[in-house]
Every structure is written in structure tokens, then in C-alpha cells.
Design a protein around this motif. Sequence first.
Motif, PDB file in Angstrom:
ATOM      1  N   GLY A 190      34.877  12.571 -31.107  1.00 43.47           N
ATOM      2  CA  GLY A 190      34.597  11.459 -30.199  1.00 43.47           C
ATOM      3  C   GLY A 190      35.824  10.727 -29.693  1.00 43.47           C
ATOM      4  O   GLY A 190      35.699   9.825 -28.843  1.00 43.47           O
ATOM      5  N   THR A 191      36.993  11.080 -30.184  1.00 41.85           N
ATOM      6  CA  THR A 191      38.224  10.446 -29.718  1.00 41.85           C
ATOM      7  C   THR A 191      38.473  10.800 -28.253  1.00 41.85           C
ATOM      8  O   THR A 191      38.351  11.954 -27.845  1.00 41.85           O
ATOM      9  CB  THR A 191      39.427  10.909 -30.560  1.00 41.85           C
ATOM     10  OG1 THR A 191      39.223  10.514 -31.909  1.00 41.85           O
ATOM     11  CG2 THR A 191      40.724  10.304 -30.052  1.00 41.85           C
ATOM     12  N   VAL A 192      38.814   9.788 -27.469  1.00 41.38           N
ATOM     13  CA  VAL A 192      39.122   9.982 -26.054  1.00 41.38           C
ATOM     14  C   VAL A 192      40.635   9.944 -25.859  1.00 41.38           C
ATOM     15  O   VAL A 192      41.320   9.087 -26.421  1.00 41.38           O
ATOM     16  CB  VAL A 192      38.453   8.898 -25.190  1.00 41.38           C
ATOM     17  CG1 VAL A 192      38.848   9.068 -23.717  1.00 41.38           C
ATOM     18  CG2 VAL A 192      36.937   8.948 -25.330  1.00 41.38           C
ATOM     19  N   PHE A 193      41.136  10.880 -25.079  1.00 40.46           N
ATOM     20  CA  PHE A 193      42.539  10.840 -24.689  1.00 40.46           C
ATOM     21  C   PHE A 193      42.633  11.211 -23.213  1.00 40.46           C
ATOM     22  O   PHE A 193      41.663  11.691 -22.617  1.00 40.46           O
ATOM     23  CB  PHE A 193      43.397  11.781 -25.550  1.00 40.46           C
ATOM     24  CG  PHE A 193      43.160  13.249 -25.299  1.00 40.46           C
ATOM     25  CD1 PHE A 193      43.968  13.974 -24.423  1.00 40.46           C
ATOM     26  CD2 PHE A 193      42.118  13.916 -25.935  1.00 40.46           C
ATOM     27  CE1 PHE A 193      43.742  15.321 -24.188  1.00 40.46           C
ATOM     28  CE2 PHE A 193      41.887  15.270 -25.703  1.00 40.46           C
ATOM     29  CZ  PHE A 193      42.697  15.970 -24.828  1.00 40.46           C
ATOM     30  N   GLY A 194      43.792  10.989 -22.633  1.00 39.37           N
ATOM     31  CA  GLY A 194      43.960  11.261 -21.216  1.00 39.37           C
ATOM     32  C   GLY A 194      45.162  12.141 -20.937  1.00 39.37           C
ATOM     33  O   GLY A 194      46.077  12.251 -21.764  1.00 39.37           O
TER      34      GLY A 194
END
Length: 347
Positions: free
Chosen positions: A247-251
Motif C-alpha cells: 500500500g505504500t505510494v511512491f512517485g
Amino acid sequence: MTPSVPVASLTDVFGRPLRSLRVSVTDRCNLRCRYCMPEEEYVWLPREELLAFEEIRELVSAFTDVGVDAVRLTGGEPLLRRDLPRLVEMLRQNPRIQDLALTTNGVQLAEHAQALRDAGLHRITMSLDTLRADRFQALTRRDTHARVLRGLEATHRAGFGGTKIDTVVVRGVNDDELVDLLEFGKRQGAEVRFIEYMDVGGATEWSMDKVFSRAEILELLTRCYGTIVPVGEASSAPAERFLLPDGTVFGIIASTTTPFCRRCDRSRLTADGMWYLCLYAQQGINLRQPLRAGASRDELKSAIASAWQRRNDRGAEERESQRYRGAFVGIKQLRQGPHLEMHTRGG
């Protein structure tokens, strides 16, 4: 504060709205990152030409009157500008600004985080390219890594949410730290964004073989974490966002190999009042001159609207299409035209 009053959408030749304004408050920086400021000495903007806070407020008000609702304070390093929280407090009074943010290298953030929060700043993005102090010193030529980490900790104490960590990934320099940086971001509650090394003004050591691409970043992280999926949101933000299995969001900001010009809604105002419609633009529009000559708000708005409606810039796409690609601007040209520098335009 009075409620925000909607304004008509102002669009350019390609239908891109004018929504986001990056405001540089100084061209000075206390680091010398090799991908941005590889030289030690630079030609600086004349101090008498730097906009006063009141002038910045007036220009920002003209921009928000024609559609801007997101303002980001940048530099150089913005925290080198004395009394910056006072400018934040002034801008906070503008009801049309929905997102008031700051990009900083974090060196002086520990001393200023609480004052910025109290003044009304919404969010902070902090640059951090490595977790290793020795590598940080080699990359920035300054021994301030511990101060940067303390600055990030100070954002938590001050009550900031939505903090982002920006990492410029350079092949052979820090591409072995991507997983470590993501895990660090998880512990800090910050969203990490990996940025491809860009061939903008000031990046005189840039070459394509130093670019660690979006595809390579995703491949490396997939090997470690498993399936990675796009968030799938409609956004004009420069980062494409992804979800890890936990569920970790990164860009990833991939303007070198996958330009996003077609959805770019941002422009840049330098510390001396030059307005640039594209990070790669060779020419800017002098807004300081009419402002100091006594132009009315309506006259400033008209100048802004007229320029934006003619905007057809696609700088990153045009660079990406070139078969042979070297440094964008040479050292000699940069010294003759300091406005071409990345640290003058605010990234």
C-alpha cells in the motif's frame, strides 16, 4: 479568511490551464549538488532587482486572479531568504491559494519548520538524494547531512502532513539506494519521489548515460517488492504515482524519458520577477518592470493572460525527441545569462 472565489479557466494553445506557480525567492543556495550546481561560483542576480515580499504578493495575486490556485516557494534554497515565514503569512491571506507549499534542501529546516507551520504553510517537499553522509558530502560538497535529517524530523514536530522526499537518481551515484530510500520514507511517513536526472540549465555534467530511467526504477523496485501498479489518477502533477503491494505510494518524475508536457500547468517566477512558461524556455517575461512602473492589477493580469494564451512550449518533449543530446546550456552561456540556471528558476 473569505471563501475562495472561482475564476474562469485560462488555457494555452494546447488547452493547458494556468494553475500552478513556482515562486523563487532567492537564487542563492547553500549546497553545490553536482547535478544542479556543479560549479562553486556563479553570477548572482543583483540584490536591488530582487522582489520585495510585497511585490511578490502583488504578482501572486495577479496570477491567482487568472486561475492559479497552487503556489510553491522555491529557490535556490528558499530558507536563505530572511523572514520567509512573513511571506508565507502574507500569501496565506489570499483565499484563492488552495495549496501553499515549499521545496527545500532541508539544511535550515529544523530552525524554521515551526515558524513556517505557524505562518500557514501547507506542505513541505524536501530534497534528499542519499542516506549516506559520505555520499551526501561527495554529491553536495557540504557536510550537512545530519542537519538535513534533523530538518525532516522537525516537520513532524511542527505538525506538517503530506511531506514528500524528492530524490534525483543518477546512475552510478545513488541508484543502489532506491529501496533504502523508500523504506526510509515509510518510517518517516513521507512519500518518496524519484526524479530522473534532467538536462536543464546548470546541469553542465549531464549526459544520457547518467540517466537512471523510469523503466529501470520500476524494474529494480519490482524485483524487490513484487507487483507494482499505477495509482491511476487524473492529475497535472509532475509525478506518476505507484502502489507497492503493502500500500505504500511512491512517485516517479520522468521528464527526461517520458515527458509530461501535454498536461503541464505550471510556470515559474524568478526572485527578480522574470516569468518563465517552461523550465526549458530560453526567454522569460519581465513582470518586475511593469510592476515597479506602477502597472495596475488589471494590467498585470492582462499581460499574464496574453502570454499564457500564446504559450506553446513543450521543452522536455522537444529535448526527448533529439537524436543526439548533450548538456542543454554550456557554462559560458550560463555565466552570460544567469536566468538560464536551474537554481534561478526554482526547478
